[in-house]
Design a protein around this motif. Sequence first.
Motif, mmCIF file in Angstrom:
data_model
loop_
_atom_site.group_PDB
_atom_site.id
_atom_site.type_symbol
_atom_site.label_atom_id
_atom_site.label_comp_id
_atom_site.label_asym_id
_atom_site.label_seq_id
_atom_site.Cartn_x
_atom_site.Cartn_y
_atom_site.Cartn_z
ATOM 1 N N SER A 10 0.836 -1.218 0.000
ATOM 2 C CA SER A 10 0.000 0.000 0.000
ATOM 3 C C SER A 10 0.866 1.261 0.000
ATOM 4 O O SER A 10 2.096 1.181 0.115
ATOM 5 N N ALA A 31 5.722 -7.706 1.819
ATOM 6 C CA ALA A 31 4.832 -7.186 2.870
ATOM 7 C C ALA A 31 4.217 -8.396 3.564
ATOM 8 O O ALA A 31 4.564 -9.545 3.236
ATOM 9 N N ARG A 33 0.655 -8.820 3.823
ATOM 10 C CA ARG A 33 -0.646 -9.193 3.235
ATOM 11 C C ARG A 33 -0.440 -9.787 1.836
ATOM 12 O O ARG A 33 -0.386 -9.063 0.834
ATOM 13 N N THR A 57 6.466 -11.503 4.179
ATOM 14 C CA THR A 57 7.451 -11.452 5.273
ATOM 15 C C THR A 57 6.977 -10.482 6.347
ATOM 16 O O THR A 57 6.503 -9.393 6.023
ATOM 17 N N LEU A 59 8.442 -8.106 8.692
ATOM 18 C CA LEU A 59 9.741 -7.461 8.913
ATOM 19 C C LEU A 59 9.961 -7.079 10.376
ATOM 20 O O LEU A 59 11.052 -6.625 10.733
ATOM 21 N N ASN A 83 11.048 0.531 2.540
ATOM 22 C CA ASN A 83 9.921 1.461 2.694
ATOM 23 C C ASN A 83 8.999 1.117 3.858
ATOM 24 O O ASN A 83 8.405 2.020 4.465
ATOM 25 N N GLY A 85 6.990 0.677 7.099
ATOM 26 C CA GLY A 85 7.103 1.397 8.364
ATOM 27 C C GLY A 85 5.740 1.833 8.840
ATOM 28 O O GLY A 85 4.768 1.816 8.093
ATOM 29 N N PHE A 86 5.668 2.214 10.113
ATOM 30 C CA PHE A 86 4.407 2.705 10.662
ATOM 31 C C PHE A 86 4.689 3.567 11.895
ATOM 32 O O PHE A 86 5.816 3.626 12.386
ATOM 33 N N GLU A 102 7.571 -3.228 18.232
ATOM 34 C CA GLU A 102 7.351 -3.657 16.838
ATOM 35 C C GLU A 102 7.790 -2.549 15.876
ATOM 36 O O GLU A 102 8.418 -2.800 14.852
ATOM 37 N N VAL A 106 10.504 -2.792 12.865
ATOM 38 C CA VAL A 106 10.218 -2.567 11.433
ATOM 39 C C VAL A 106 10.948 -1.321 10.926
ATOM 40 O O VAL A 106 11.633 -1.354 9.900
ATOM 41 N N ALA A 134 12.586 7.344 4.882
ATOM 42 C CA ALA A 134 12.578 7.910 6.244
ATOM 43 C C ALA A 134 11.335 8.787 6.332
ATOM 44 O O ALA A 134 10.217 8.343 6.069
ATOM 45 N N PRO A 182 3.617 14.868 5.386
ATOM 46 C CA PRO A 182 2.422 14.036 5.267
ATOM 47 C C PRO A 182 2.074 13.642 3.827
ATOM 48 O O PRO A 182 2.115 14.478 2.924
ATOM 49 N N ASP A 186 -2.374 4.859 3.956
ATOM 50 C CA ASP A 186 -3.021 4.231 5.126
ATOM 51 C C ASP A 186 -2.286 4.535 6.428
ATOM 52 O O ASP A 186 -2.686 4.075 7.500
ATOM 53 N N PHE A 187 -1.192 5.297 6.322
ATOM 54 C CA PHE A 187 -0.333 5.537 7.483
ATOM 55 C C PHE A 187 -1.111 6.099 8.681
ATOM 56 O O PHE A 187 -0.999 5.599 9.803
HETATM 57 N N1 LIG Z 1 2.168 8.673 4.884
HETATM 58 C C1 LIG Z 1 2.962 9.589 5.376
HETATM 59 O O1 LIG Z 1 2.533 10.694 5.738
HETATM 60 C C2 LIG Z 1 4.442 9.348 5.453
HETATM 61 C C3 LIG Z 1 5.281 10.457 5.548
HETATM 62 C C4 LIG Z 1 6.661 10.260 5.625
HETATM 63 C C5 LIG Z 1 7.164 8.969 5.609
HETATM 64 N N2 LIG Z 1 6.319 7.908 5.538
HETATM 65 C C6 LIG Z 1 6.917 6.564 5.545
HETATM 66 O O2 LIG Z 1 6.573 5.918 4.338
HETATM 67 C C7 LIG Z 1 6.645 4.507 4.541
HETATM 68 C C8 LIG Z 1 5.403 3.871 3.942
HETATM 69 O O3 LIG Z 1 4.273 4.308 4.673
HETATM 70 P P1 LIG Z 1 2.886 4.672 3.975
HETATM 71 O O4 LIG Z 1 2.577 6.059 4.313
HETATM 72 O O5 LIG Z 1 2.891 4.245 2.576
HETATM 73 O O6 LIG Z 1 1.906 3.781 4.890
HETATM 74 P P2 LIG Z 1 1.004 2.521 4.553
HETATM 75 O O7 LIG Z 1 0.098 2.813 3.417
HETATM 76 O O8 LIG Z 1 0.395 2.137 5.865
HETATM 77 O O9 LIG Z 1 2.038 1.395 4.088
HETATM 78 C C9 LIG Z 1 2.887 0.747 5.008
HETATM 79 C C10 LIG Z 1 3.487 -0.476 4.341
HETATM 80 O O10 LIG Z 1 4.406 -1.083 5.268
HETATM 81 C C11 LIG Z 1 4.099 -2.478 5.350
HETATM 82 N N3 LIG Z 1 4.406 -2.996 6.669
HETATM 83 C C12 LIG Z 1 4.055 -2.481 7.864
HETATM 84 N N4 LIG Z 1 4.456 -3.290 8.855
HETATM 85 C C13 LIG Z 1 5.089 -4.342 8.263
HETATM 86 C C14 LIG Z 1 5.723 -5.521 8.746
HETATM 87 N N5 LIG Z 1 5.759 -5.826 10.052
HETATM 88 N N6 LIG Z 1 6.256 -6.370 7.862
HETATM 89 C C15 LIG Z 1 6.192 -6.113 6.525
HETATM 90 N N7 LIG Z 1 5.624 -5.018 6.007
HETATM 91 C C16 LIG Z 1 5.073 -4.151 6.878
HETATM 92 C C17 LIG Z 1 2.593 -2.574 5.057
HETATM 93 O O11 LIG Z 1 2.276 -3.842 4.519
HETATM 94 P P3 LIG Z 1 1.432 -5.003 5.279
HETATM 95 O O12 LIG Z 1 0.489 -4.342 6.212
HETATM 96 O O13 LIG Z 1 0.773 -5.733 4.154
HETATM 97 O O14 LIG Z 1 2.471 -5.823 5.959
HETATM 98 C C18 LIG Z 1 2.442 -1.517 3.978
HETATM 99 O O15 LIG Z 1 2.734 -2.038 2.717
HETATM 100 C C19 LIG Z 1 6.801 4.286 6.041
HETATM 101 O O16 LIG Z 1 8.148 3.992 6.331
HETATM 102 C C20 LIG Z 1 6.410 5.625 6.632
HETATM 103 O O17 LIG Z 1 7.039 5.880 7.850
HETATM 104 C C21 LIG Z 1 4.968 8.071 5.448
#
Ligand SMILES: NC(=O)c1ccc[n+]([C@@H]2O[C@H](COP(=O)([O-])OP(=O)(O)OC[C@H]3O[C@@H](n4cnc5c(N)ncnc54)[C@H](OP(=O)(O)O)[C@@H]3O)[C@@H](O)[C@H]2O)c1
Length: 260
Positions: A10, A31, A33, A57, A59, A83, A85-86, A102, A106, A134, A182, A186-187
Motif C-alpha cells: 500500500s 509485505a 498481506r 514477510t 519485517l 519502505n 514502516g508505521f 514492533e 520494522v 525515512a 504528510p 493508510d499511514f
Molecule cells: N504517509 C505519510 O505521511 C508518510 C510520511 C513520511 C514517511 N512515511 C513513511 O513511508 C513509509 C510507507 O508508509 P505509507 O505512508 O505508505 O503507509 P502505509 O500505506 O500504511 O504502508 C505501510 C506499508 O508497510 C508495510 N508494513 C508495515 N508493517 C510491516 C511488517 N511488520 N512487515 C512487513 N511489512 C510491513 C505494510 O504492509 P502489510 O500491512 O501488508 O504488511 C504496507 O505495505 C513508512 O516507512 C512511513 O514511515 C509516510
Amino acid sequence: MLALVTGASSGIGKEIAYSLAERGFDLILVARRLEVLIAIKHDIMGRHGVNVAVVKTDLADPEACKELYKKVSRFKINVLVNNAGFGVFGNFDETDLDSELELINVNIKAVHILTKLFLKDFKARNSGYILNVASSAGFFSGPMFSSYYASKNYVVRLTQAIHEELKNSKSRVYIGALCPGPVKTDFGRRAGVVFSVSGMNSKYVAEYALKKMLEGQVIIIPGILMKVGKIAGKILPEAITAKAVGNFQRRRHEKAMRIE
Ligand SMILES: NC(=O)c1ccc[n+]([C@@H]2O[C@H](COP(=O)([O-])OP(=O)(O)OC[C@H]3O[C@@H](n4cnc5c(N)ncnc54)[C@H](OP(=O)(O)O)[C@@H]3O)[C@@H](O)[C@H]2O)c1
C-alpha cells in the motif's frame, strides 16, 4: 534490472513499485498481506509486462529479515527500497510498549539489517541503489509521536553516515533517504491520527523519489513545505521546533477525536 520494495502492499511503497515497473524494472514485492501483494503483482504485470515476484514477510522479526535476504540474494538486485514502516501516536507514558517495540523492529532493525546485507553485495559489485524511506520526522524530535520520529532520525543519520563512507571509498553505490512530510496513504489510519495539513499524493512522492535517487540526491524532500521545515529545523533552537511539532501533532489528535 531488478528492484526489491518492502511495504509494497500500500501507500508509498506500492506507488514506488508501479513507478519502477514503468521504468522497466522487474520487481520483488515484500509485505505481510500476501493476497494484496498478489493482486498488485498481476496488475503490474498486466500493465507493464515486467516480471514480479511476491514474498510474504513480517519485517518485525529480525530473523525473517535475514531469511528474506537469503531467499533473494541469488538474484542480482539493483535497487533496494526499504519502505515498510508505521507510527504509534500518543504521549510516551500512555502508548503501548509492544507496539513500539514492533515499530523499532520494522522502522529501524529491518532497515538496518537489509541495508547492511545488501550493501555488502552492492559494494562488491560497485553498483546498486539503496533508498531508505525515512520521513521529515527524521529531522526533528516528535512529541506525541516520539518513537516514530526517533526511528526516522535513526534512518536519516544511518543513511547519511553510510553515504559518507561510500563517498570516501569512491564507491559508485548510491544510498539515500526519502523524507516526505504528510502523504495520503493508510499511514494515519494505522497510527490512529488524521493529518491536520492535506497530505501529498503518493504517486507524486514515488516519482519524485525515483527521479532524485537516479540523480544521486542523498536527502530527498518532496514538496516545498518540508524543504522549508528542514531549514527552519537547522536555524531554530530545539525547544522551539519541539514545541511546534508537539502543537502540530496535538492538532492531529484533536481532529482525529472529532472525527471518531
Ligand atoms: N504517509 C505519510 O505521511 C508518510 C510520511 C513520511 C514517511 N512515511 C513513511 O513511508 C513509509 C510507507 O508508509 P505509507 O505512508 O505508505 O503507509 P502505509 O500505506 O500504511 O504502508 C505501510 C506499508 O508497510 C508495510 N508494513 C508495515 N508493517 C510491516 C511488517 N511488520 N512487515 C512487513 N511489512 C510491513 C505494510 O504492509 P502489510 O500491512 O501488508 O504488511 C504496507 O505495505 C513508512 O516507512 C512511513 O514511515 C509516510
